[in-house]
Design an enzyme around this catalytic site. Structure first.
Site, PDB file in Angstrom:
ATOM      1  N   ASP A 109       0.843  -1.218   0.000  1.00 20.34           N
ATOM      2  CA  ASP A 109       0.000   0.000   0.000  1.00 20.34           C
ATOM      3  C   ASP A 109       0.867   1.253   0.000  1.00 20.34           C
ATOM      4  O   ASP A 109       0.540   2.272  -0.610  1.00 20.34           O
ATOM      5  CB  ASP A 109      -0.989   0.001   1.182  1.00 20.34           C
ATOM      6  CG  ASP A 109      -0.326  -0.240   2.531  1.00 20.34           C
ATOM      7  OD1 ASP A 109       0.800  -0.774   2.586  1.00 20.34           O
ATOM      8  OD2 ASP A 109      -0.944   0.109   3.562  1.00 20.34           O
ATOM      9  N   ASP A 129      -1.225   8.137   5.391  1.00 17.22           N
ATOM     10  CA  ASP A 129      -2.379   7.251   5.162  1.00 17.22           C
ATOM     11  C   ASP A 129      -2.950   6.815   6.506  1.00 17.22           C
ATOM     12  O   ASP A 129      -2.284   6.119   7.285  1.00 17.22           O
ATOM     13  CB  ASP A 129      -1.930   6.037   4.320  1.00 17.22           C
ATOM     14  CG  ASP A 129      -3.120   5.207   3.829  1.00 17.22           C
ATOM     15  OD1 ASP A 129      -4.201   5.250   4.455  1.00 17.22           O
ATOM     16  OD2 ASP A 129      -2.960   4.505   2.811  1.00 17.22           O
ATOM     17  N   THR A 184     -15.193  10.904  30.936  1.00 18.86           N
ATOM     18  CA  THR A 184     -14.237   9.908  30.427  1.00 18.86           C
ATOM     19  C   THR A 184     -14.180   9.897  28.904  1.00 18.86           C
ATOM     20  O   THR A 184     -13.098   9.907  28.299  1.00 18.86           O
ATOM     21  CB  THR A 184     -14.633   8.504  30.941  1.00 18.86           C
ATOM     22  OG1 THR A 184     -14.808   8.587  32.353  1.00 18.86           O
ATOM     23  CG2 THR A 184     -13.574   7.480  30.611  1.00 18.86           C
TER      24      THR A 184
HETATM   25  N1  LIG Z   1     -15.526   9.913  11.404  1.00 13.12           N
HETATM   26  C1  LIG Z   1     -15.146   8.645  11.509  1.00 13.12           C
HETATM   27  N2  LIG Z   1     -15.182   8.014  12.696  1.00 13.12           N
HETATM   28  C2  LIG Z   1     -14.796   6.749  12.825  1.00 13.12           C
HETATM   29  N3  LIG Z   1     -14.328   5.999  11.822  1.00 13.12           N
HETATM   30  C3  LIG Z   1     -14.269   6.562  10.610  1.00 13.12           C
HETATM   31  C4  LIG Z   1     -14.668   7.904  10.375  1.00 13.12           C
HETATM   32  N4  LIG Z   1     -14.469   8.184   9.078  1.00 13.12           N
HETATM   33  C5  LIG Z   1     -13.975   7.063   8.529  1.00 13.12           C
HETATM   34  N5  LIG Z   1     -13.850   6.096   9.437  1.00 13.12           N
HETATM   35  C6  LIG Z   1     -13.333   4.741   9.259  1.00 13.12           C
HETATM   36  O1  LIG Z   1     -12.233   4.806   8.410  1.00 13.12           O
HETATM   37  C7  LIG Z   1     -12.142   3.575   7.722  1.00 13.12           C
HETATM   38  C8  LIG Z   1     -11.753   3.818   6.306  1.00 13.12           C
HETATM   39  O2  LIG Z   1     -10.398   4.063   6.295  1.00 13.12           O
HETATM   40  P1  LIG Z   1      -9.369   3.277   5.414  1.00 13.12           P
HETATM   41  O3  LIG Z   1     -10.039   2.477   4.371  1.00 13.12           O
HETATM   42  O4  LIG Z   1      -8.376   4.264   5.008  1.00 13.12           O
HETATM   43  O5  LIG Z   1      -8.694   2.375   6.465  1.00 13.12           O
HETATM   44  P2  LIG Z   1      -9.116   1.005   7.090  1.00 13.12           P
HETATM   45  O6  LIG Z   1     -10.009   0.297   6.184  1.00 13.12           O
HETATM   46  O7  LIG Z   1      -9.608   1.249   8.467  1.00 13.12           O
HETATM   47  O8  LIG Z   1      -7.697   0.362   7.212  1.00 13.12           O
HETATM   48  P3  LIG Z   1      -6.892  -0.513   6.161  1.00 13.12           P
HETATM   49  O9  LIG Z   1      -6.854   0.243   4.877  1.00 13.12           O
HETATM   50  O10 LIG Z   1      -5.583  -0.644   6.826  1.00 13.12           O
HETATM   51  O11 LIG Z   1      -7.703  -1.752   6.085  1.00 13.12           O
HETATM   52  C9  LIG Z   1     -13.486   2.926   7.757  1.00 13.12           C
HETATM   53  O12 LIG Z   1     -13.371   1.659   8.351  1.00 13.12           O
HETATM   54  C10 LIG Z   1     -14.332   3.846   8.598  1.00 13.12           C
HETATM   55  O13 LIG Z   1     -15.015   3.116   9.575  1.00 13.12           O
HETATM   56  C1  LIG Z   2       2.221  -0.576   7.783  1.00 17.49           C
HETATM   57  C2  LIG Z   2       1.063  -1.261   7.093  1.00 17.49           C
HETATM   58  C3  LIG Z   2       0.355  -2.206   8.042  1.00 17.49           C
HETATM   59  C4  LIG Z   2       0.075  -0.153   6.674  1.00 17.49           C
HETATM   60  O1  LIG Z   2      -1.004  -0.666   5.978  1.00 17.49           O
HETATM   61  C5  LIG Z   2       1.541  -2.010   5.817  1.00 17.49           C
HETATM   62  O2  LIG Z   2       2.071  -1.108   4.925  1.00 17.49           O
HETATM   63  C6  LIG Z   2       2.572  -3.067   6.129  1.00 17.49           C
HETATM   64  O3  LIG Z   2       2.227  -4.136   6.577  1.00 17.49           O
HETATM   65  N1  LIG Z   2       3.869  -2.750   5.867  1.00 17.49           N
HETATM   66  C7  LIG Z   2       4.981  -3.641   6.023  1.00 17.49           C
HETATM   67  C8  LIG Z   2       6.162  -2.972   6.649  1.00 17.49           C
HETATM   68  C9  LIG Z   2       6.635  -1.691   5.980  1.00 17.49           C
HETATM   69  O4  LIG Z   2       5.920  -1.076   5.181  1.00 17.49           O
HETATM   70  O5  LIG Z   2       7.767  -1.271   6.257  1.00 17.49           O
HETATM   71  K   LIG Z   3      -5.779   1.829   3.128  1.00 14.03           K
END
Ligand SMILES: Nc1ncnc2c1ncn2[C@@H]1O[C@H](COP(=O)(O)OP(=O)(O)OP(=O)(O)O)[C@@H](O)[C@H]1O
Ligand SMILES: CC(C)(CO)[C@@H](O)C(=O)NCCC(=O)O
Ligand SMILES: [K+]
Length: 259
Positions: A109, A129, A184
């Site tokens: 990514d 990101d 909290t």
């Molecule tokens: N205002 C918000 N509050 C809570 N969560 C949020 C909000 N806006 C977006 N999100 C969360 O962000 C996520 C989308 O982000 P993104 O796709 O970048 O990352 P991810 O899916 O969490 O992680 P990865 O890409 O590592 O799987 C969604 O899961 C969503 O629930």
């Molecule tokens: C850091 C995450 C988890 C972010 O998605 C991914 O890019 C990952 O598993 N990276 C491997 C280690 C590195 O990027 O140095």
């Molecule tokens: K992502």
């Protein structure tokens, strides 16, 4: 048509590129047990709902979860009759190779974000990101990924507090009214929200000092918007960055194959 799949540790995003634009973007929870048949049923249901009659002829995948790649490969070969391009595999070439310690595997990514960020903004760039982890990818003037930062993700930090402290509830991230919480939930929201504002500011400042040059900062990921409001952290926020990078990497490899 090209199917772009961005598989993160929490969510997997599917997006269809018709040669000019992305037609749709769909999100499913990442689960390595999901079979190719399950993906296909889900995908075709969404396509039917959107009245889309498309023929997918190519697939490009970035996966931070190695185990899910197997079933995504089966999806591509069984239903779309193609061999997917998988970022990070030796056969998938990048326009510029990353410059990191020997033996280091960079998250796909982050490589994809680097390619996309460089395409849109050129080098001397920091891509932030906000995914499962909060990552900072540093892009050199020639477009190479040259390292960065991995910090715990926003939701991960909130879950960790809830999981490890008996009296702390699960809280959703939001921008609190004040830094001084009077209950909290408000205290936790303050800790995470203002903590991440400080984290981004501090890390960007330190990277700029180290690089000794101006660096543009762009952000992506679901929570980028939350940290964008009212603060001068980013030059831009681009939700489609990873999917854009996947398309670029596919075109780059296709161009090499036909050259
Ligand atoms: N205002 C918000 N509050 C809570 N969560 C949020 C909000 N806006 C977006 N999100 C969360 O962000 C996520 C989308 O982000 P993104 O796709 O970048 O990352 P991810 O899916 O969490 O992680 P990865 O890409 O590592 O799987 C969604 O899961 C969503 O629930
Ligand atoms: C850091 C995450 C988890 C972010 O998605 C991914 O890019 C990952 O598993 N990276 C491997 C280690 C590195 O990027 O140095
Ligand atoms: K992502």
């Amino acid at each position: 048509m090209l199917l772009c799949i961005d598989c993160g540790n929490t969510n997997t995003v599917f997006s269809i590129w018709n040669g000019t634009e992305f037609l749709s973007t769909w999100r499913i929870e990442t689960n390595h047990k999901r079979t190719a048949d399950e993906y296909y049923v889900w995908l075709t249901s969404l396509m039917m709902l959107h009245d889309m009659k498309v023929r997918i002829g190519a697939v490009v995948i970035s996966s931070t979860v190695p185990r899910v790649v197997f079933n995504l490969r089966v999806l591509a070969s069984r239903y779309f009759d193609c061999r997917p391009l998988v970022v990070g595999k030796p056969e998938c070439l990048l326009p510029v190779a990353p410059r990191v310690d020997i033996g280091t595997t960079v998250g796909p990514d982050r490589l994809v974000n680097t390619v996309a960020g460089f395409d849109r903004h050129g080098g001397d760039l920091i891509v932030v990101d906000f995914g499962t982890a909060t990552t900072f990818d540093v892009v050199a003037p020639d477009g190479a990924y040259i390292g960065g930062v991995i910090a715990p993700g926003v939701n991960l930090s909130l879950e960790a507090l809830h999981a490890s402290a008996a009296a702390l509830p699960h809280v959703d991230v939001t921008m609190p009214e004040k830094a001084v919480g009077t209950n909290t939930v408000a205290c936790i929201q303050s800790g995470v929200f203002w903590g991440y504002i400080g984290l981004v500011e501090g890390i960007v400042r330190q990277i700029r000092l180290e690089r000794a040059r101006p660096m543009k900062v762009i952000a992506t990921g679901g929570l980028a918007e939350l940290f964008e409001q009212g603060f001068d952290l980013f030059d831009s926020v681009e939700y489609d960055l990873t999917i854009h990078g996947l398309r670029l990497i596919h075109d780059y490899n296709k161009g090499l194959a036909t050259a």
